[in-house]
Design an enzyme around this catalytic site. Structure first.
Site, PDB file in Angstrom:
ATOM      1  N   ARG A 104      85.324 -50.036 -28.261  1.00  0.00           N
ATOM      2  CA  ARG A 104      84.817 -50.527 -27.173  1.00  0.00           C
ATOM      3  C   ARG A 104      84.172 -51.944 -27.336  1.00  0.00           C
ATOM      4  O   ARG A 104      83.437 -52.199 -28.246  1.00  0.00           O
ATOM      5  CB  ARG A 104      83.539 -49.729 -26.893  1.00  0.00           C
ATOM      6  CG  ARG A 104      83.784 -48.306 -26.324  1.00  0.00           C
ATOM      7  CD  ARG A 104      82.488 -47.903 -25.507  1.00  0.00           C
ATOM      8  NE  ARG A 104      81.474 -48.092 -26.298  1.00  0.00           N
ATOM      9  CZ  ARG A 104      80.139 -47.257 -25.682  1.00  0.00           C
ATOM     10  NH1 ARG A 104      80.427 -46.918 -24.547  1.00  0.00           N
ATOM     11  NH2 ARG A 104      79.116 -47.410 -26.247  1.00  0.00           N
ATOM     12  N   THR A 108      81.484 -55.706 -22.497  1.00  0.00           N
ATOM     13  CA  THR A 108      82.037 -55.132 -21.366  1.00  0.00           C
ATOM     14  C   THR A 108      82.150 -53.539 -21.407  1.00  0.00           C
ATOM     15  O   THR A 108      82.151 -53.120 -20.459  1.00  0.00           O
ATOM     16  CB  THR A 108      83.528 -55.718 -21.035  1.00  0.00           C
ATOM     17  OG1 THR A 108      84.428 -55.165 -22.318  1.00  0.00           O
ATOM     18  CG2 THR A 108      83.497 -57.302 -20.996  1.00  0.00           C
ATOM     19  N   ASP A 200      75.933 -43.654 -32.810  1.00  0.00           N
ATOM     20  CA  ASP A 200      77.294 -44.064 -32.883  1.00  0.00           C
ATOM     21  C   ASP A 200      78.200 -43.214 -33.882  1.00  0.00           C
ATOM     22  O   ASP A 200      77.912 -43.159 -35.302  1.00  0.00           O
ATOM     23  CB  ASP A 200      77.385 -45.586 -33.566  1.00  0.00           C
ATOM     24  CG  ASP A 200      78.609 -46.225 -33.556  1.00  0.00           C
ATOM     25  OD1 ASP A 200      79.494 -45.569 -34.024  1.00  0.00           O
ATOM     26  OD2 ASP A 200      78.811 -47.258 -32.986  1.00  0.00           O
ATOM     27  N   ASP A 203      79.983 -44.942 -36.975  1.00  0.00           N
ATOM     28  CA  ASP A 203      79.076 -45.346 -38.024  1.00  0.00           C
ATOM     29  C   ASP A 203      78.387 -44.061 -38.682  1.00  0.00           C
ATOM     30  O   ASP A 203      78.615 -44.119 -39.830  1.00  0.00           O
ATOM     31  CB  ASP A 203      78.048 -46.222 -37.335  1.00  0.00           C
ATOM     32  CG  ASP A 203      78.382 -47.527 -37.162  1.00  0.00           C
ATOM     33  OD1 ASP A 203      79.451 -48.010 -37.364  1.00  0.00           O
ATOM     34  OD2 ASP A 203      77.851 -48.221 -36.319  1.00  0.00           O
TER      35      ASP A 203
HETATM   36  C1  PRP Z   1      83.254 -44.577 -29.705  1.00  0.00           C
HETATM   37  C2  PRP Z   1      83.498 -43.261 -29.457  1.00  0.00           C
HETATM   38  C3  PRP Z   1      84.924 -43.366 -28.515  1.00  0.00           C
HETATM   39  C4  PRP Z   1      84.093 -44.409 -27.711  1.00  0.00           C
HETATM   40  C5  PRP Z   1      83.406 -43.631 -26.570  1.00  0.00           C
HETATM   41  O1  PRP Z   1      84.012 -45.500 -30.367  1.00  0.00           O
HETATM   42  O2  PRP Z   1      84.313 -42.885 -30.837  1.00  0.00           O
HETATM   43  O3  PRP Z   1      86.032 -43.699 -28.895  1.00  0.00           O
HETATM   44  O4  PRP Z   1      83.072 -45.147 -28.373  1.00  0.00           O
HETATM   45  O5  PRP Z   1      83.148 -44.675 -25.555  1.00  0.00           O
HETATM   46  P1  PRP Z   1      83.536 -44.702 -24.099  1.00  0.00           P
HETATM   47  O6  PRP Z   1      83.635 -43.477 -23.593  1.00  0.00           O
HETATM   48  O7  PRP Z   1      82.467 -45.722 -23.382  1.00  0.00           O
HETATM   49  O8  PRP Z   1      84.855 -45.604 -23.943  1.00  0.00           O
HETATM   50  P2  PRP Z   1      83.998 -46.979 -30.575  1.00  0.00           P
HETATM   51  O9  PRP Z   1      84.275 -47.969 -29.700  1.00  0.00           O
HETATM   52  O10 PRP Z   1      82.481 -47.108 -31.293  1.00  0.00           O
HETATM   53  O11 PRP Z   1      84.835 -47.102 -32.008  1.00  0.00           O
HETATM   54  P3  PRP Z   1      84.706 -46.253 -33.590  1.00  0.00           P
HETATM   55  O12 PRP Z   1      85.202 -45.106 -33.409  1.00  0.00           O
HETATM   56  O13 PRP Z   1      85.791 -47.196 -34.211  1.00  0.00           O
HETATM   57  O14 PRP Z   1      83.423 -46.752 -33.932  1.00  0.00           O
HETATM   58  N1  URA Z   2      80.009 -44.027 -28.737  1.00  0.00           N
HETATM   59  C1  URA Z   2      79.393 -43.437 -29.678  1.00  0.00           C
HETATM   60  O1  URA Z   2      79.863 -43.220 -30.728  1.00  0.00           O
HETATM   61  N2  URA Z   2      78.315 -43.099 -29.043  1.00  0.00           N
HETATM   62  C2  URA Z   2      77.972 -43.268 -27.983  1.00  0.00           C
HETATM   63  O2  URA Z   2      76.780 -42.644 -27.725  1.00  0.00           O
HETATM   64  C3  URA Z   2      78.528 -43.945 -27.013  1.00  0.00           C
HETATM   65  C4  URA Z   2      79.851 -44.352 -27.250  1.00  0.00           C
END
Ligand code: PRP
Ligand code: URA
Length: 209
Positions: A104, A108, A200, A203
Site C-alpha cells: 500500500r 494514497t 501492521d 511488520d
Molecule cells: C497490508 C495487508 C494487506 C493490505 C491491506 O499489506 O497485508 O495486503 O495492507 O490494506 P488495504 O485493504 O487497504 O489494501 P501492506 O501494504 O502493509 O504490505 P506488507 O504485507 O508487505 O507489509
Molecule cells: N494493513 C495492516 O497490516 N493493518 C491494517 O490495519 C491495515 C492494513
C-alpha cells in the site's frame, strides 16, 4: 453479491484475541496466524463437492466420499499473506501456490504491484486468495482482478480481520467473490489502519517494525 462468512468458532475467536494483543511477539504471532489460517480454511472449503468412491477396509468394501471438484490453488498477497500459507497447506497439501506482491502506498493507500507468479493452470482451479488484513480493500480488489485476468472464474477470499470499508469495496468490484473472515472490526483510522485491528500484520509477522 458475495457472502461474508464470519467464523465465530470459539477457537478462532480465542486465538484472534491473542493475535490482537500488542504484547504478542513475532514467534507467537506467526504460530497464531498459521493456526487461524488452518481453521478458516476448514470453513472456506465446507462446500467443496464430493463424489462417492469405494475402498476396501480390513472388514469389507465401503462406499465413501472423496473431493471431486476442481483442483485448488492458494494465492497469498505478499508479504503478510505468506504467514497463512503453511496453515492452509496443512489441510489442502495438493494445492498449488501462486504469489501476488502488492504494497500500500502510505500516502494514497492504493496498492502498488511488484510481483505476480500464478500456477499456469490457474483458470482450471478454485483459487483462495489470502491476506490477514482487509482494510480499504484496495489490495484484495487488485489481487482478485489479477487472478481473474489470468482466466480464473472461481475465487474466494480469506482474511483474518476486515474493516467494513474493505468488505464493501470487494463486494462492489467483485460481487461474485465470497469472503471468509474471523472478525469485522469497527472502522479505519485516518492512516488506513483497522480499528481496533492488530496493527501492521506484515511488520508483526516478520519483525520489521
Ligand atoms: C497490508 C495487508 C494487506 C493490505 C491491506 O499489506 O497485508 O495486503 O495492507 O490494506 P488495504 O485493504 O487497504 O489494501 P501492506 O501494504 O502493509 O504490505 P506488507 O504485507 O508487505 O507489509
Ligand atoms: N494493513 C495492516 O497490516 N493493518 C491494517 O490495519 C491495515 C492494513
Amino acid at each position: 453479491m458475495g457472502n461474508v462468512n464470519v467464523i465465530s468458532h470459539p477457537l478462532v475467536q480465542h486465538k484472534l484475541s491473542f493475535l490482537r494483543d500488542k504484547h504478542t511477539g513475532s514467534k507467537e504471532f506467526r504460530e497464531l496466524v498459521e493456526e487461524l489460517a488452518m481453521l478458516l480454511t476448514y470453513e472456506a472449503t465446507r462446500d467443496l463437492p464430493l463424489a462417492e468412491t469405494q475402498v476396501e477396509t480390513p472388514i469389507c468394501t465401503a462406499t465413501t466420499k472423496v473431493l471431486a471438484g476442481k483442483k485448488l490453488g492458494i494465492v497469498p498477497i505478499l508479504r503478510a499473506g505468506l504467514g497463512m500459507v503453511d496453515g492452509m497447506l496443512n489441510l489442502i497439501p495438493a494445492a498449488k501456490v501462486g504469489h501476488i506482491g502488492l504494497y500500500r502506498d502510505p500516502e494514497t493507500l492504493s496498492p502498488v504491484d511488484y510481483y505476480c507468479k500464478l500456477p499456469p493452470d490457474v483458470q482450471e482451479r478454485d483459487i483462495i486468495i489470502v491476506d490477514p488484513m482487509l482494510a480499504t480493500g484496495g489490495s484484495a480488489v487488485e489481487a482478485i482482478t489479477i487472478v481473474k485476468s489470468a482466466g480464473c472464474k472461481s475465487i474466494r477470499l480469506v482474511n483474518l480481520i476486515a474493516a467494513p470499508e474493505g468488505i464493501e469495496a470487494v463486494h462492489k468490484a467483485h460481487p461474485d467473490v465470497d469472503i471468509y473472515i474471523a472478525a469485522v472490526d469497527e472502522r479505519l483510522n485516518s492512516h488506513g489502519y483497522i480499528v481496533p485491528g492488530l496493527g501492521d500484520a506484515g511488520d508483526r509477522l516478520f519483525g520489521t517494525k
